[in-house]
Design a protein around this motif. Structure first.
Motif, PDB file in Angstrom:
ATOM      1  N   ALA A 230       0.925   0.550 -10.560  1.00  0.00           N
ATOM      2  CA  ALA A 230       0.411  -0.434 -11.385  1.00  0.00           C
ATOM      3  C   ALA A 230       1.063  -1.831 -10.698  1.00  0.00           C
ATOM      4  N   THR A 231       2.076  -1.891 -10.707  1.00  0.00           N
ATOM      5  CA  THR A 231       2.788  -3.210 -10.278  1.00  0.00           C
ATOM      6  C   THR A 231       2.039  -3.638  -8.808  1.00  0.00           C
ATOM      7  N   SER A 232       2.170  -2.509  -8.028  1.00  0.00           N
ATOM      8  CA  SER A 232       1.964  -2.763  -6.645  1.00  0.00           C
ATOM      9  C   SER A 232       0.621  -3.053  -6.454  1.00  0.00           C
TER      10      SER A 232
ATOM     11  N   ASP B 283      13.116  -3.397  10.221  1.00  0.00           N
ATOM     12  CA  ASP B 283      13.764  -3.201   9.237  1.00  0.00           C
ATOM     13  C   ASP B 283      12.629  -3.138   8.158  1.00  0.00           C
ATOM     14  N   PHE B 284      11.158  -3.261   8.447  1.00  0.00           N
ATOM     15  CA  PHE B 284      10.036  -2.798   7.478  1.00  0.00           C
ATOM     16  C   PHE B 284      10.324  -1.791   6.578  1.00  0.00           C
ATOM     17  N   GLU B 285      10.826  -0.849   7.312  1.00  0.00           N
ATOM     18  CA  GLU B 285      11.028   0.701   6.400  1.00  0.00           C
ATOM     19  C   GLU B 285      12.046   0.347   5.507  1.00  0.00           C
ATOM     20  N   ALA B 286      13.065  -0.362   5.876  1.00  0.00           N
ATOM     21  CA  ALA B 286      14.358  -0.392   5.320  1.00  0.00           C
ATOM     22  C   ALA B 286      14.039  -1.116   4.030  1.00  0.00           C
ATOM     23  N   ILE B 287      13.189  -2.391   3.970  1.00  0.00           N
ATOM     24  CA  ILE B 287      12.825  -2.962   2.949  1.00  0.00           C
ATOM     25  C   ILE B 287      12.033  -2.207   1.774  1.00  0.00           C
ATOM     26  N   ARG B 288      11.153  -1.451   2.520  1.00  0.00           N
ATOM     27  CA  ARG B 288      10.053  -0.764   1.483  1.00  0.00           C
ATOM     28  C   ARG B 288      11.009   0.421   0.941  1.00  0.00           C
ATOM     29  N   ASP B 289      11.872   0.903   1.498  1.00  0.00           N
ATOM     30  CA  ASP B 289      12.932   2.073   0.784  1.00  0.00           C
ATOM     31  C   ASP B 289      13.762   1.401  -0.299  1.00  0.00           C
ATOM     32  N   ARG B 290      14.178   0.059   0.084  1.00  0.00           N
ATOM     33  CA  ARG B 290      15.164  -0.237  -0.697  1.00  0.00           C
ATOM     34  C   ARG B 290      14.321  -0.877  -2.011  1.00  0.00           C
ATOM     35  N   MET B 291      12.993  -1.301  -2.002  1.00  0.00           N
ATOM     36  CA  MET B 291      12.198  -1.744  -2.972  1.00  0.00           C
ATOM     37  C   MET B 291      11.599  -0.661  -3.787  1.00  0.00           C
ATOM     38  N   ARG B 292      11.633   0.760  -3.059  1.00  0.00           N
ATOM     39  CA  ARG B 292      11.096   1.800  -3.792  1.00  0.00           C
ATOM     40  C   ARG B 292      12.321   2.136  -4.936  1.00  0.00           C
ATOM     41  N   LYS B 293      13.378   1.952  -4.698  1.00  0.00           N
ATOM     42  CA  LYS B 293      14.734   2.296  -5.439  1.00  0.00           C
ATOM     43  C   LYS B 293      14.870   1.522  -6.579  1.00  0.00           C
ATOM     44  N   GLU B 294      14.368   0.372  -6.504  1.00  0.00           N
ATOM     45  CA  GLU B 294      14.485  -0.576  -7.707  1.00  0.00           C
ATOM     46  C   GLU B 294      13.829  -0.117  -9.093  1.00  0.00           C
TER      47      GLU B 294
ATOM     48  N   ILE C 219       0.698  -1.303  -0.032  1.00  0.00           N
ATOM     49  CA  ILE C 219       0.076  -0.170   0.042  1.00  0.00           C
ATOM     50  C   ILE C 219       1.001   1.276   0.027  1.00  0.00           C
ATOM     51  N   SER C 220       2.047   0.942   0.780  1.00  0.00           N
ATOM     52  CA  SER C 220       2.869   2.367   0.844  1.00  0.00           C
ATOM     53  C   SER C 220       3.409   2.751  -0.356  1.00  0.00           C
ATOM     54  N   PHE C 221       3.422   1.744  -1.497  1.00  0.00           N
ATOM     55  CA  PHE C 221       3.864   2.118  -2.964  1.00  0.00           C
ATOM     56  C   PHE C 221       2.842   3.127  -3.606  1.00  0.00           C
ATOM     57  N   ILE C 222       1.716   2.772  -3.078  1.00  0.00           N
ATOM     58  CA  ILE C 222       0.486   3.462  -4.184  1.00  0.00           C
ATOM     59  C   ILE C 222       0.063   4.851  -3.250  1.00  0.00           C
TER      60      ILE C 222
ATOM     61  N   ALA D 238      -7.357 -11.292 -12.637  1.00  0.00           N
ATOM     62  CA  ALA D 238      -7.671 -10.081 -12.288  1.00  0.00           C
ATOM     63  C   ALA D 238      -6.424  -9.122 -12.117  1.00  0.00           C
ATOM     64  N   SER D 239      -5.207  -9.648 -11.710  1.00  0.00           N
ATOM     65  CA  SER D 239      -3.922  -8.998 -11.757  1.00  0.00           C
ATOM     66  C   SER D 239      -3.617  -8.229 -13.241  1.00  0.00           C
ATOM     67  N   LEU D 240      -3.714  -9.276 -14.216  1.00  0.00           N
ATOM     68  CA  LEU D 240      -3.449  -8.835 -15.674  1.00  0.00           C
ATOM     69  C   LEU D 240      -4.383  -7.691 -15.871  1.00  0.00           C
ATOM     70  N   LEU D 241      -5.626  -7.844 -15.556  1.00  0.00           N
ATOM     71  CA  LEU D 241      -6.696  -6.748 -16.062  1.00  0.00           C
ATOM     72  C   LEU D 241      -6.248  -5.459 -15.188  1.00  0.00           C
ATOM     73  N   VAL D 242      -5.842  -5.685 -14.074  1.00  0.00           N
ATOM     74  CA  VAL D 242      -5.481  -4.268 -13.179  1.00  0.00           C
ATOM     75  C   VAL D 242      -4.171  -3.651 -13.745  1.00  0.00           C
ATOM     76  N   TYR D 243      -3.295  -4.401 -14.236  1.00  0.00           N
ATOM     77  CA  TYR D 243      -1.790  -4.057 -14.519  1.00  0.00           C
ATOM     78  C   TYR D 243      -2.180  -3.210 -15.849  1.00  0.00           C
ATOM     79  N   GLN D 244      -2.771  -3.973 -16.623  1.00  0.00           N
ATOM     80  CA  GLN D 244      -3.057  -3.421 -18.119  1.00  0.00           C
ATOM     81  C   GLN D 244      -3.703  -2.030 -18.076  1.00  0.00           C
ATOM     82  N   LEU D 245      -4.639  -2.111 -17.274  1.00  0.00           N
ATOM     83  CA  LEU D 245      -5.502  -0.811 -17.078  1.00  0.00           C
ATOM     84  C   LEU D 245      -4.820   0.426 -16.828  1.00  0.00           C
ATOM     85  N   PHE D 246      -3.924   0.046 -15.297  1.00  0.00           N
ATOM     86  CA  PHE D 246      -3.223   1.153 -14.901  1.00  0.00           C
ATOM     87  C   PHE D 246      -1.717   1.624 -15.339  1.00  0.00           C
TER      88      PHE D 246
END
Lengths: 704, 79
Positions: free
Chosen positions: A649-651, A625-636, A436-439, A695-703
């Motif tokens: 869209a991916t999230s 480390d929860f925030e550490a993971i999140r920050d690291r993922m955000r930079k990917e 959720i924090s990515f969106i 459902a994921s396919l639909l969501v990703y292709q839409l957004f």
């Protein structure tokens, strides 16, 4: 030392289980009848120095006209001498406050000519209702011994035990002579099968196809016999019931006296029903009680679960430190111990849920829930009894699916089992929280509503909606094995029996560990293998690379270890599979790293977060480390598109995937246990994965 | 005014009404209904109708029985 087999039988709600608990205490075992999902409860009882007894608690049934699978079990045990549970003595438990209906069943058992004794229970309730019973006269009229008991308070148990020790005779006379109904057929069947009792022969004529292990020749002969005499089964069964009631009525007149002014127990119940079944208060109370149950398995259970998790982490660490670093240690710690931890961790939820269920059933409230909810649940192919499993599914599908045992109808039960894992369980929370924090920005809408909270609520509602939708579809697809009927007693309200509650909690935990445990351990070891081994020299290559680098000293030791771990996971079989499925999950916006996490999180959804932290080498998965993971993922950054991997869209697509996909080996295992086959868990996994993918396919292709 | 002594299916009764069972329609559930004590001549009292309109609960003999209207309609009663 002699051993005898005792069977307890009786109507539902007659206090049979209380008697069983009073007789056997914790010396009981819950298993399954061969090949089907009806609980087989057996217990052990020492009657005297010379006499041991195995007590079997047969499923409650109203009569010997079996329609459902659990009723067929009782029928087969009683009529089939080759059934391993066929009893030497039958204890018929009868509810004195409901004597007429209970005597119907008693009279049928008497006519089977098996040594029988009647345990007359709930005389206290009958008395409150103004009913006095002359037990001696009743015994004379029925031709079998009648013992007063109060199973709840453990009274009369001693008398019953003593009565069982004295040889109990086969009832001398028939309660109802069925021979005049169809003499040729009954004589014919006695000749073919060798049974002695007229009534047993009559029952065989009615049900020989379904249950008896007669050989083909015998069955053929029975079939011919019935055809020759055009055996009108339904008509004769109706006549039999009427004949029985005709005889029961004068017995009741002789043996009981009713004070019409006193109907205390029933009146009190009617008064309570006015509130608990009220159109407004009724539903409010229902919501309140179910919220309490949900809270218990969602929040209260978290404390012991955290403690269990911490305990196992500690053990893993201690073993890692003190055992030599080799393959066996690794298997023991990361495979076996992790698997056992994954089983034990469910025990608090299972015990709490079944504690509540036991209380709700004991007090008589559960049938009222069905009464309130049946019409609504009926529309989507389930029954009123599906309500509790669905609500429990919001905390965890594992105990929820175990609790579907209470649903008698096969189709209602299968549909409930199939859709319960779509409810948003607590293991999805950490995954949602991370994604959720990515969106969603950390903002408030109109100053009060937390946006993240709203999205979370949306995901919960989505789970609800999808489970009802899928249920509706399955209602049309799955064929019913038997016609569904509702017809059930609303028992009077009573206080819960705490001893029974405790026994149920312990039994359910035991059943889960023994039956579902094996599959969970196996899958856990397979997943460990996939993540800990790589093809060829992949792992040693990585180790060599970093062994050479280390002297250069551009990173601390733990950082290097984290990087090695991450690279090893990438090179492992799980990593290979992640790469391999990447083309398939690309359209959903997932890369191979997410692919790995999808594989490892099949152990349990929350493992996703841990795998992510290994992949992005941010070290251990402690909460800090929860925030550490999140920050690291955000930079990917995606190497192909040069954009952040965790775009909105991916999230979003990943969240939807986790909302619908099975991703839980414990659920798979418990569904197999509850349906007694691999068929249903496999169908379930296929449809949920398919649904999640689409459902994921639909969501990703839409957004995108 | 309605006919006071007409024979109607049990499912048509309202909460609070008393009736006597006249007959059971032959069908899948006939035996089940009979074993639950629903026999011609028995007196019944409609205790409640569920808030959603179905099922209903009736008092028969000394106990409360709940059944769906669809099932109750196989039981013919005289008011």
């Amino acid at each position: 030392m002699k051993n005898i087999k005792i069977a307890l039988i009786g109507n539902p709600n007659c206090g049979k289980s209380s008697l069983f608990n009073a007789l056997t205490g914790l010396r009981q075992k819950v298993g399954n009848f061969a090949g089907i999902t009806v609980d087989k409860k057996t217990g052990y009882l020492q009657l005297s120095r010379e006499l041991n007894a195995h007590v079997i608690d047969l499923p409650g049934t109203y009569s010997l006209y079996p329609r459902r699978i659990d009723e067929f079990i009782t029928f087969d045990v009683l009529l089939n001498p080759d059934n391993p549970s066929h009893p030497d003595v039958v204890v018929i438990v009868a509810d004195a406050s409901n004597l007429k209906r209970n005597l119907l069943f008693c009279s049928q058992i008497i006519d089977l000519k098996i040594p029988s004794i009647i345990a007359l229970n709930m005389v206290d309730v009958a008395r409150k209702n103004g009913l006095a019973i002359d037990t001696l006269q009743l015994a004379v009229d029925l031709g079998v011994k009648v013992i007063h008991i109060n199973a709840r308070e453990g009274k009369g148990i001693h008398d019953l035990k003593r009565a069982i020790q004295t040889a109990i005779p086969v009832p001398e006379r028939y309660f109802v002579e069925v021979k005049p109904l169809c003499p040729e057929v009954i004589n014919g069947i006695k000749d073919i099968t060798g049974v002695k009792s007229d009534y047993t022969a009559f029952q065989i004529a009615c049900h020989y196809i379904n249950i008896f292990c007669f050989n083909v020749e015998q069955k053929g002969k029975i079939k011919q016999l019935l055809e020759r005499h055009q055996f009108p089964m339904a008509k004769l069964q109706g006549e039999e019931i009427l004949k029985r009631y005709e005889k029961i009525n004068p017995i009741l007149e002789r043996c009981t006296s009713q004070d019409q002014s006193k109907q205390q127990a029933l009146d009190t119940t009617a008064k309570i029903d006015r509130i608990l079944l009220h159109p407004v208060y009724g539903y409010l109370i229902f919501l309140l009680i179910f919220y309490l149950v949900f809270q218990a398995i969602f929040s209260w259970a978290a404390y012991p679960m955290d403690a269990i998790g911490a305990g196992f982490s500690w053990m893993q660490e201690a073993l890692n430190k003190n055992l030599p670093q080799n393959l066996v240690t690794n298997l023991l710690v990361e495979g076996v111990l992790a698997g056992i931890g994954g089983i034990i961790v469910f025990i608090p939820q299972i015990m709490l849920l079944f504690g509540f269920i036991s209380i709700l059933e004991d007090t008589g409230y559960m049938t009222r829930v069905s009464f309130l909810m049946d019409r609504l649940m009926r529309k989507v192919g389930m029954s009123g009894k599906s309500t509790l499993p669905l609500v429990s599914g919001l905390a965890c599908a594992v105990p929820a699916i175990m609790s579907t045992r209470g649903i008698e109808n096969w189709k209602d039960r299968i549909i409930t089992i199939m859709v319960t894992p779509l409810m948003s369980c607590s293991a999805r929370l950490p995954v949602y929280a991370l994604l959720i924090s990515f969106i969603v920005p950390d903002e408030r809408l109109f100053g009060i509503m937390n946006l993240k909270g709203l999205v979370m609520l949306g995901l919960y509602l989505l789970g609800w909606a999808m489970s009802l939708l899928v249920a509706l579809v399955m209602k049309w697809i799955i064929k019913a094995k038997e016609k569904s009927y509702y017809l059930m007693e609303l028992p009077i309200y009573r206080r819960p029996r705490w001893g029974n509650v405790g026994i149920t909690m312990v039994e359910k935990a035991k059943v889960f560990v023994m039956d579902a445990g094996k599959v969970i351990i196996t899958i856990s070891i397979i997943l460990w293998f996939l993540a800990s081994f790589g093809p060829g020299t992949a792992f040693t290559d990585i180790e060599r690379k970093y062994a050479d680098l280390q002297p250069a000293g551009h990173a601390t030791k733990t950082e290097t270890e984290d990087i090695i771990k991450s690279e090893k996971l990438g090179a492992s079989f799980a990593g290979r599979i992640g790469h391999f499925i990447e083309p398939a999950i690309r359209p959903l916006g997932f890369d191979w790293k997410i692919g790995i996490a999808l594989i490892t999180s099949f152990a349990a959804r929350e493992v996703f977060v841990g795998t992510m932290s290994t992949i992005y080498s941010v070290g251990s998965t402690a909460d800090s480390d929860f925030e550490a993971i999140r920050d690291r993922m955000r930079k990917e950054i995606d190497p192909i598109t040069k954009k952040p991997v965790y775009s909105a869209a991916t999230s979003f697509s990943l969240m939807i995937f986790f909302a619908f996909a099975m991703q839980c080996m414990s659920t798979v295992s418990v569904v197999r246990r509850e349906t007694k086959s691999w068929k249903w868990p496999l169908i379930q996994m296929a449809y949920m994965t398919g649904l999640a993918y689409a459902a994921s396919l639909l969501v990703y292709q839409l957004f995108k | 005014m309605k006919q006071p002594h007409s024979v109607v299916p049990l499912g048509k009764l309202r909460a609070g009404e008393t009736a006597v069972i006249v007959d059971l329609e032959k069908g899948d559930l006939t035996l089940k209904l009979m074993e639950m004590g629903l026999l011609p001549g028995e007196k019944i009292f409609v205790d409640m109708v569920a808030p959603l309109g179905d099922p209903i609960s009736i008092k028969i003999g000394n106990y409360l029985l709940s059944l769906r209207k669809e099932e109750a309609n196989a039981v013919l009663v005289r008011r």
